[in-house]
Design a protein around this motif. Structure first.
Motif, mmCIF file in Angstrom:
data_model
loop_
_atom_site.group_PDB
_atom_site.id
_atom_site.type_symbol
_atom_site.label_atom_id
_atom_site.label_comp_id
_atom_site.label_asym_id
_atom_site.label_seq_id
_atom_site.Cartn_x
_atom_site.Cartn_y
_atom_site.Cartn_z
ATOM 1 N N GLY A 126 25.304 38.942 31.723
ATOM 2 C CA GLY A 126 24.801 37.591 31.526
ATOM 3 C C GLY A 126 25.230 36.621 32.611
ATOM 4 N N ALA A 127 25.828 37.125 33.700
ATOM 5 C CA ALA A 127 26.311 36.241 34.760
ATOM 6 C C ALA A 127 25.152 35.625 35.528
ATOM 7 C CB ALA A 127 27.215 37.012 35.713
ATOM 8 N N LEU A 128 25.238 34.322 35.748
ATOM 9 C CA LEU A 128 24.335 33.637 36.665
ATOM 10 C C LEU A 128 25.071 33.410 37.985
ATOM 11 C CD1 LEU A 128 22.600 31.073 34.278
ATOM 12 C CD2 LEU A 128 21.771 33.310 35.034
ATOM 13 N N LYS A 129 25.994 32.469 38.000
ATOM 14 C CA LYS A 129 26.835 32.295 39.169
ATOM 15 C C LYS A 129 28.294 32.414 38.745
ATOM 16 C CE LYS A 129 25.825 31.279 42.919
ATOM 17 N NZ LYS A 129 25.547 32.172 44.093
ATOM 18 N N VAL A 130 29.057 33.151 39.536
ATOM 19 C CA VAL A 130 30.497 33.233 39.333
ATOM 20 C C VAL A 130 31.164 32.328 40.361
ATOM 21 C CG1 VAL A 130 30.306 35.595 38.463
ATOM 22 C CG2 VAL A 130 30.816 35.218 40.878
ATOM 23 N N VAL A 131 32.241 31.678 39.974
ATOM 24 C CA VAL A 131 32.990 30.828 40.891
ATOM 25 C C VAL A 131 34.400 31.376 41.004
ATOM 26 C CG1 VAL A 131 33.994 28.534 41.238
ATOM 27 C CG2 VAL A 131 31.620 28.753 40.493
ATOM 28 N N LEU A 132 34.855 31.534 42.238
ATOM 29 C CA LEU A 132 36.216 31.979 42.515
ATOM 30 C C LEU A 132 36.971 30.831 43.146
ATOM 31 C CD1 LEU A 132 34.137 34.588 43.485
ATOM 32 C CD2 LEU A 132 36.338 35.669 43.013
ATOM 33 N N SER A 133 38.086 30.451 42.539
ATOM 34 C CA SER A 133 38.829 29.274 42.970
ATOM 35 C C SER A 133 40.213 29.656 43.464
ATOM 36 C CB SER A 133 38.947 28.269 41.823
ATOM 37 O OG SER A 133 37.681 27.843 41.391
ATOM 38 N N ARG A 134 40.686 28.878 44.378
ATOM 39 C CA ARG A 134 42.034 29.070 44.943
ATOM 40 C C ARG A 134 43.070 28.946 43.828
ATOM 41 N NH1 ARG A 134 44.832 28.422 49.730
ATOM 42 N NH2 ARG A 134 42.840 28.620 50.811
ATOM 43 N N ASP A 135 44.026 29.891 43.828
ATOM 44 C CA ASP A 135 45.089 29.830 42.810
ATOM 45 C C ASP A 135 46.445 29.467 43.393
ATOM 46 O OD1 ASP A 135 45.898 32.079 44.128
ATOM 47 O OD2 ASP A 135 45.682 33.453 42.412
ATOM 48 N N GLY A 136 46.450 29.082 44.686
ATOM 49 C CA GLY A 136 47.705 28.676 45.316
ATOM 50 C C GLY A 136 48.396 29.781 46.063
ATOM 51 N N ASN A 137 47.910 31.023 45.939
ATOM 52 C CA ASN A 137 48.579 32.151 46.596
ATOM 53 C C ASN A 137 47.794 32.695 47.787
ATOM 54 O OD1 ASN A 137 50.737 32.269 44.714
ATOM 55 N ND2 ASN A 137 49.317 33.221 43.241
ATOM 56 N N GLU A 138 46.642 32.081 48.113
ATOM 57 C CA GLU A 138 45.812 32.637 49.168
ATOM 58 C C GLU A 138 46.438 32.510 50.542
ATOM 59 O OE1 GLU A 138 44.440 31.003 46.527
ATOM 60 O OE2 GLU A 138 43.622 32.875 45.762
ATOM 61 N N ASP A 139 47.407 31.616 50.717
ATOM 62 C CA ASP A 139 48.040 31.463 52.027
ATOM 63 C C ASP A 139 49.144 32.496 52.254
ATOM 64 O OD1 ASP A 139 46.450 29.254 52.395
ATOM 65 O OD2 ASP A 139 47.953 27.848 51.655
ATOM 66 N N GLN A 140 49.486 33.241 51.220
ATOM 67 C CA GLN A 140 50.642 34.130 51.297
ATOM 68 C C GLN A 140 50.231 35.523 51.763
ATOM 69 O OE1 GLN A 140 52.650 33.979 47.499
ATOM 70 N NE2 GLN A 140 52.705 31.748 47.499
ATOM 71 N N MET A 174 46.055 35.650 55.941
ATOM 72 C CA MET A 174 45.327 35.300 54.722
ATOM 73 C C MET A 174 44.674 36.563 54.167
ATOM 74 S SD MET A 174 41.731 33.581 55.982
ATOM 75 C CE MET A 174 40.504 34.589 56.810
ATOM 76 N N ARG A 175 44.110 36.439 52.967
ATOM 77 C CA ARG A 175 43.380 37.544 52.362
ATOM 78 C C ARG A 175 41.892 37.197 52.316
ATOM 79 N NH1 ARG A 175 46.698 41.318 50.363
ATOM 80 N NH2 ARG A 175 45.156 42.264 49.009
ATOM 81 N N ALA A 176 41.067 38.246 52.362
ATOM 82 C CA ALA A 176 39.626 38.033 52.409
ATOM 83 C C ALA A 176 38.920 39.249 51.836
ATOM 84 C CB ALA A 176 39.166 37.793 53.853
ATOM 85 N N LEU A 177 37.660 39.049 51.442
ATOM 86 C CA LEU A 177 36.816 40.133 50.930
ATOM 87 C C LEU A 177 36.062 40.718 52.128
ATOM 88 C CD1 LEU A 177 34.063 41.339 49.620
ATOM 89 C CD2 LEU A 177 36.155 41.527 48.294
ATOM 90 N N VAL A 178 36.389 41.951 52.487
ATOM 91 C CA VAL A 178 35.890 42.569 53.711
ATOM 92 C C VAL A 178 34.903 43.678 53.363
ATOM 93 C CG1 VAL A 178 36.516 43.743 55.856
ATOM 94 C CG2 VAL A 178 38.054 42.022 54.879
ATOM 95 N N TYR A 179 33.780 43.671 54.083
ATOM 96 C CA TYR A 179 32.747 44.700 53.941
ATOM 97 C C TYR A 179 33.108 45.894 54.820
ATOM 98 C CZ TYR A 179 28.086 46.817 54.676
ATOM 99 O OH TYR A 179 27.027 47.678 54.775
ATOM 100 N N HIS A 180 33.101 47.091 54.238
ATOM 101 C CA HIS A 180 33.439 48.304 54.974
ATOM 102 C C HIS A 180 32.296 49.318 54.982
ATOM 103 C CE1 HIS A 180 37.581 47.274 55.857
ATOM 104 N NE2 HIS A 180 37.753 46.885 54.609
ATOM 105 N N GLY A 181 31.072 48.844 54.840
ATOM 106 C CA GLY A 181 29.926 49.727 54.798
ATOM 107 C C GLY A 181 29.317 49.734 53.407
ATOM 108 N N PRO A 182 28.119 50.304 53.262
ATOM 109 C CA PRO A 182 27.436 50.287 51.966
ATOM 110 C C PRO A 182 28.319 50.740 50.825
ATOM 111 C CG PRO A 182 25.971 51.122 53.654
ATOM 112 C CD PRO A 182 27.314 50.955 54.313
ATOM 113 N N GLY A 188 40.619 32.967 52.289
ATOM 114 C CA GLY A 188 41.463 31.779 52.144
ATOM 115 C C GLY A 188 41.034 30.641 53.042
ATOM 116 N N TYR A 189 40.565 30.993 54.253
ATOM 117 C CA TYR A 189 40.116 30.005 55.235
ATOM 118 C C TYR A 189 38.868 30.557 55.927
ATOM 119 C CZ TYR A 189 44.587 27.577 54.737
ATOM 120 O OH TYR A 189 45.662 26.891 54.232
#
Length: 351
Positions: free
Chosen positions: A337-351, A1-9, A122-123
């Protein structure tokens, strides 16, 4: 799966990582259908939360679908649609039995995106799944329910309840970001006489007015202490809620409170703030701090699903998960002007 990974400041990447696996019988694996970014994630990227180590998947808020459950999970089944809380609770330690899940000593508390991998993926593996997720009633959009993962219970519990907001109170909220707006929204449930929002940005103050603030103050232009004193006959606010997390905003919140007033700190602080006890020791003030417990989530879910809290209004920007870079850039830019952003699955996260 793909994920948002922290690699330091200041370093993050949307990259390929191994799928999560069940490691304890109380775990569930949740397919993430929608997630969001928190101001705390920005604090991590700024280096203000040093216990988050490089390699950690960020994120602690999600709406998703149960994919697998461990043998000790009794109230969830694959296919169930759930809210993943920002706080995990073992349910049996002393603090959990008091409803103080944020202080869990059994391996819970704020763990997702902090001590274990989080929800910007993705998971996600959710520990103590029976006590750390909430089934979602049919017919409610992901993005509305997602606001119950963190900001609404944080504003309600750490701001409004800890501050002891009562009918007729004057409530000052310092910081009109998403959590400050949540505090404004939830304070209105207790019929205060006035809610005063204080921020440096007119765009956020405009939002604060729409969320229920009676008075807005840009403290780069006007003196909020003078505004509160004029409003209260020179007494001060009954409750001051700090929702920005800087030394200056904490010190301002203390100044705004009347003798006998309550100051509720919500903000995540990465630097020391000064408490001027030489000025405050005679004033009978109460200062509270806290990590959200999310014990109020069922109550807030009823208020959202019955239309008494309009949770969807917090969402200003929408992205697919593959656009995490853009979403972070937008969320981190006050001018957007962003308050909350929403990121939604687009069907490709399992690939």
């Amino acid at each position: 799966m793909r994920a948002l990974v922290y690699h330091g400041p200041a370093r993050r990447a949307w990259e390929e990582v191994p799928d999560p696996e069940i490691t304890d019988e109380g775990d569930a694996i949740v397919r993430v259908d929608a997630t969001t970014i928190c101001g705390t994630d920005l604090r991590i990227l700024a280096g203000d939360v040093p216990e988050v180590r490089p390699g950690r998947i960020l994120g602690h808020e999600a709406v998703g679908t149960i994919d697998q459950v461990g043998g000790g999970v009794h109230r969830l089944s694959p296919g169930d649609r759930v809210l993943v809380s920002c706080i995990s609770g073992c349910g049996t330690c002393e603090f959990c039995r008091e409803g103080r899940y944020g202080q869990c000593t059994g391996g819970g508390g704020w763990v997702l995106g902090h001590r274990i991998d989080g929800t910007q993926a993705g998971y996600v593996r959710v520990p103590y799944a029976d006590t750390s997720t909430y089934r979602i009633p049919e017919g409610f959009p992901d993005e509305e329910i997602l606001m119950l993962a963190d900001i609404l219970p944080t504003g309600y519990e750490v701001g409004v309840l800890a501050g002891g907001v009562r009918p007729g109170d004057v409530v000052a909220v310092v910081g009109a970001g998403p959590v400050g707006l949540s505090a404004i929204t939830c304070a209105r449930l207790f019929s205060p006489s006035h809610v005063v929002a204080i921020d440096l940005f007119d765009t956020r103050l405009k939002e604060a007015g729409e969320f229920g603030a009676d008075v807005t103050v840009n403290d780069s232009v006007d003196d909020p202490v003078a505004v509160i004193r004029d409003l209260t006959g020179r007494v001060g606010a009954d409750v001051a809620i700090e929702a920005a997390g800087t030394p200056a905003t904490f010190e301002l919140a203390v100044k705004l409170a009347r003798p006998g007033g309550r100051i509720a700190n919500i903000g995540v602080h990465g630097k020391p703030a000064t408490l001027h006890l030489e000025e405050q020791w005679t004033r009978d003030i109460t200062i509270t701090t806290g990590l959200v417990d999310a014990s109020s989530t069922p109550t807030l879910m009823r208020l959202v699903t019955t239309g008494q809290i309009a949770a969807g209004r917090f969402v200003t920007h929408r992205f697919t998960m593959g656009a995490f870079g853009d979403a972070y850039d937008v969320f981190g830019d006050v001018a957007s002007g962003a308050l909350k952003v929403v990121l939604s699955r687009d069907g490709n996260e399992d690939q």
